[in-house]
Write a protein that holds these residues in place. Structure first.
Motif, PDB file in Angstrom:
ATOM      1  N   THR A  81      16.476 -24.032  39.627  1.00  0.00           N
ATOM      2  CA  THR A  81      16.435 -22.771  38.855  1.00  0.00           C
ATOM      3  C   THR A  81      15.118 -22.229  38.721  1.00  0.00           C
ATOM      4  N   GLY A  82      14.090 -23.190  39.062  1.00  0.00           N
ATOM      5  CA  GLY A  82      12.792 -22.756  38.967  1.00  0.00           C
ATOM      6  C   GLY A  82      12.267 -23.014  37.628  1.00  0.00           C
ATOM      7  N   SER A  83      13.008 -23.646  36.635  1.00  0.00           N
ATOM      8  CA  SER A  83      12.723 -23.957  35.529  1.00  0.00           C
ATOM      9  C   SER A  83      13.594 -25.115  35.038  1.00  0.00           C
ATOM     10  N   GLY A  84      14.132 -25.732  35.830  1.00  0.00           N
ATOM     11  CA  GLY A  84      14.664 -27.035  35.518  1.00  0.00           C
ATOM     12  C   GLY A  84      16.104 -26.748  34.695  1.00  0.00           C
ATOM     13  N   TRP A  85      16.698 -27.533  34.024  1.00  0.00           N
ATOM     14  CA  TRP A  85      17.825 -27.552  33.271  1.00  0.00           C
ATOM     15  C   TRP A  85      17.982 -28.303  32.002  1.00  0.00           C
ATOM     16  N   TRP A  86      18.160 -27.721  31.100  1.00  0.00           N
ATOM     17  CA  TRP A  86      18.081 -28.256  29.596  1.00  0.00           C
ATOM     18  C   TRP A  86      19.653 -28.696  29.499  1.00  0.00           C
ATOM     19  N   HIS A  87      19.775 -30.055  29.273  1.00  0.00           N
ATOM     20  CA  HIS A  87      21.213 -30.702  29.090  1.00  0.00           C
ATOM     21  C   HIS A  87      21.379 -30.758  27.567  1.00  0.00           C
ATOM     22  N   TRP A  88      20.195 -31.157  27.015  1.00  0.00           N
ATOM     23  CA  TRP A  88      20.318 -31.516  25.504  1.00  0.00           C
ATOM     24  C   TRP A  88      19.206 -31.413  24.941  1.00  0.00           C
ATOM     25  N   PHE A  89      18.975 -30.570  23.570  1.00  0.00           N
ATOM     26  CA  PHE A  89      17.693 -30.286  22.785  1.00  0.00           C
ATOM     27  C   PHE A  89      18.071 -30.621  21.378  1.00  0.00           C
ATOM     28  N   ALA A  90      17.580 -31.416  20.603  1.00  0.00           N
ATOM     29  CA  ALA A  90      18.027 -31.640  19.442  1.00  0.00           C
ATOM     30  C   ALA A  90      16.438 -32.040  18.784  1.00  0.00           C
ATOM     31  N   PHE A  91      16.292 -31.337  17.468  1.00  0.00           N
ATOM     32  CA  PHE A  91      14.987 -31.478  16.647  1.00  0.00           C
ATOM     33  C   PHE A  91      15.397 -31.653  15.300  1.00  0.00           C
ATOM     34  N   ASN A  92      14.187 -31.940  14.471  1.00  0.00           N
ATOM     35  CA  ASN A  92      14.234 -32.238  13.263  1.00  0.00           C
ATOM     36  C   ASN A  92      15.304 -33.472  12.638  1.00  0.00           C
ATOM     37  N   ILE A  93      15.205 -34.395  13.678  1.00  0.00           N
ATOM     38  CA  ILE A  93      16.028 -35.501  13.335  1.00  0.00           C
ATOM     39  C   ILE A  93      15.033 -36.476  12.396  1.00  0.00           C
ATOM     40  N   PRO A  94      15.639 -36.562  11.158  1.00  0.00           N
ATOM     41  CA  PRO A  94      14.854 -37.480  10.155  1.00  0.00           C
ATOM     42  C   PRO A  94      14.057 -38.468  10.741  1.00  0.00           C
ATOM     43  N   ALA A  95      12.989 -38.745  10.026  1.00  0.00           N
ATOM     44  CA  ALA A  95      11.955 -39.759  10.368  1.00  0.00           C
ATOM     45  C   ALA A  95      12.406 -41.266  10.274  1.00  0.00           C
ATOM     46  N   ASP A  96      13.469 -41.406   9.266  1.00  0.00           N
ATOM     47  CA  ASP A  96      14.226 -42.578   9.015  1.00  0.00           C
ATOM     48  C   ASP A  96      15.294 -42.873  10.077  1.00  0.00           C
ATOM     49  N   ALA A  97      15.577 -41.938  11.096  1.00  0.00           N
ATOM     50  CA  ALA A  97      16.625 -42.144  12.003  1.00  0.00           C
ATOM     51  C   ALA A  97      15.997 -43.250  13.129  1.00  0.00           C
ATOM     52  N   THR A  98      16.744 -44.308  13.582  1.00  0.00           N
ATOM     53  CA  THR A  98      16.524 -44.915  14.677  1.00  0.00           C
ATOM     54  C   THR A  98      17.404 -44.994  15.952  1.00  0.00           C
ATOM     55  N   GLY A  99      18.230 -43.783  16.021  1.00  0.00           N
ATOM     56  CA  GLY A  99      18.923 -43.448  17.005  1.00  0.00           C
ATOM     57  C   GLY A  99      19.931 -42.455  17.044  1.00  0.00           C
ATOM     58  N   LEU A 100      20.654 -42.316  18.010  1.00  0.00           N
ATOM     59  CA  LEU A 100      21.972 -41.467  17.999  1.00  0.00           C
ATOM     60  C   LEU A 100      23.100 -41.980  18.611  1.00  0.00           C
ATOM     61  N   PRO A 101      24.032 -42.036  18.039  1.00  0.00           N
ATOM     62  CA  PRO A 101      25.456 -42.509  18.728  1.00  0.00           C
ATOM     63  C   PRO A 101      26.057 -41.949  19.917  1.00  0.00           C
ATOM     64  N   ALA A 102      26.616 -42.463  20.701  1.00  0.00           N
ATOM     65  CA  ALA A 102      27.341 -41.987  21.861  1.00  0.00           C
ATOM     66  C   ALA A 102      28.242 -40.729  21.299  1.00  0.00           C
ATOM     67  N   GLY A 103      28.125 -39.691  22.043  1.00  0.00           N
ATOM     68  CA  GLY A 103      28.566 -38.771  21.721  1.00  0.00           C
ATOM     69  C   GLY A 103      27.688 -37.601  21.151  1.00  0.00           C
ATOM     70  N   GLY A 104      26.598 -38.171  20.755  1.00  0.00           N
ATOM     71  CA  GLY A 104      25.317 -37.161  20.400  1.00  0.00           C
ATOM     72  C   GLY A 104      25.420 -36.504  19.062  1.00  0.00           C
ATOM     73  N   ALA A 105      26.183 -37.246  17.875  1.00  0.00           N
ATOM     74  CA  ALA A 105      26.292 -36.551  16.834  1.00  0.00           C
ATOM     75  C   ALA A 105      24.937 -36.876  15.995  1.00  0.00           C
ATOM     76  N   VAL A 106      24.546 -35.697  15.731  1.00  0.00           N
ATOM     77  CA  VAL A 106      23.027 -35.656  15.016  1.00  0.00           C
ATOM     78  C   VAL A 106      23.008 -35.634  13.485  1.00  0.00           C
ATOM     79  N   PRO A 107      22.153 -36.220  12.862  1.00  0.00           N
ATOM     80  CA  PRO A 107      22.359 -36.549  11.265  1.00  0.00           C
ATOM     81  C   PRO A 107      22.115 -34.989  10.703  1.00  0.00           C
ATOM     82  N   GLU A 108      22.691 -34.985   9.319  1.00  0.00           N
ATOM     83  CA  GLU A 108      22.258 -33.682   8.612  1.00  0.00           C
ATOM     84  C   GLU A 108      20.948 -32.997   8.615  1.00  0.00           C
ATOM     85  N   GLY A 109      20.766 -32.057   8.846  1.00  0.00           N
ATOM     86  CA  GLY A 109      19.386 -31.155   8.741  1.00  0.00           C
ATOM     87  C   GLY A 109      18.745 -31.158  10.182  1.00  0.00           C
ATOM     88  N   ALA A 110      19.400 -32.121  11.004  1.00  0.00           N
ATOM     89  CA  ALA A 110      18.693 -31.646  12.621  1.00  0.00           C
ATOM     90  C   ALA A 110      19.437 -30.520  13.105  1.00  0.00           C
TER      91      ALA A 110
END
Length: 177
Positions: A81-110
């Motif tokens: 593409t000239g700029s790669g491909w974004w397959h996933w982008f999640a941010f504002n995942i809380p600082a006390d998080a230690t991971g994401l489960p299979a399927g990619g459910a993000v915590p509330e607020g993310a």
């Protein structure tokens, strides 16, 4: 004469300081491994690909002191593409998080941005036939909570994540069909 601006010196110093902070920050997954082929679960369903379109589980540890939030990305730098491909982008995942489960459910607020397929959340691998592509799954420990919403581009979010990253950890898997 060679001159180094204060900004350049700060960037250079930050570049050399970052790996030391990141040495203990690690990313793991039971579904993907460094340099290994993605399995069918992480392959897109569409565009000629037939897979589960499921984000892998991700677990991180050793986040540095001062972490205020996390960002998780999956990016293909080899997409034609000239700029790669974004397959996933999640941010504002809380600082006390230690991971994401299979399927990619993000915590509330993310916040999850639209991937380059045009849908929010994870979009699996689907390179052109005959090409091997790299898929970089990265978690960034951020020194702030980003003041962005879900309408920003992946490029702008990427800029803000990189500008505020105090450590990162990555697994680079591959896929070809």
């Amino acid at each position: 004469m060679f001159r180094v601006s204060i900004l350049t010196a700060a960037v250079i110093a930050g570049t050399f300081a970052t790996p030391a902070a990141a040495d203990s920050f690690t990313l793991r997954s039971s579904a993907i491994a460094e340099g290994q082929q993605l399995n069918a679960d992480q392959v897109f369903q569409g565009f000629g690909c037939e897979g589960g379109n499921t984000a892998p589980d991700l677990t991180w540890s050793g986040a540095p002191e001062g972490t205020q939030s996390f960002a998780v990305t999956a990016y293909d730098p080899d997409a034609p593409t000239g700029s790669g491909w974004w397959h996933w982008f999640a941010f504002n995942i809380p600082a006390d998080a230690t991971g994401l489960p299979a399927g990619g459910a993000v915590p509330e607020g993310a916040i999850e941005l639209g991937n380059d397929y045009g849908a929010a959340g994870f979009g699996g691998a689907c390179p052109p036939p005959g090409e091997v592509h790299r898929y970089q799954f990265t978690v960034h420990a951020l020194g702030t909570v980003l003041e962005l919403d879900g309408s920003v581009s992946n490029a702008l979010a990427g800029y803000m994540v990189n500008a505020n990253s105090i450590a990162s950890a990555r697994i680079t898997a591959v896929y070809n069909r």
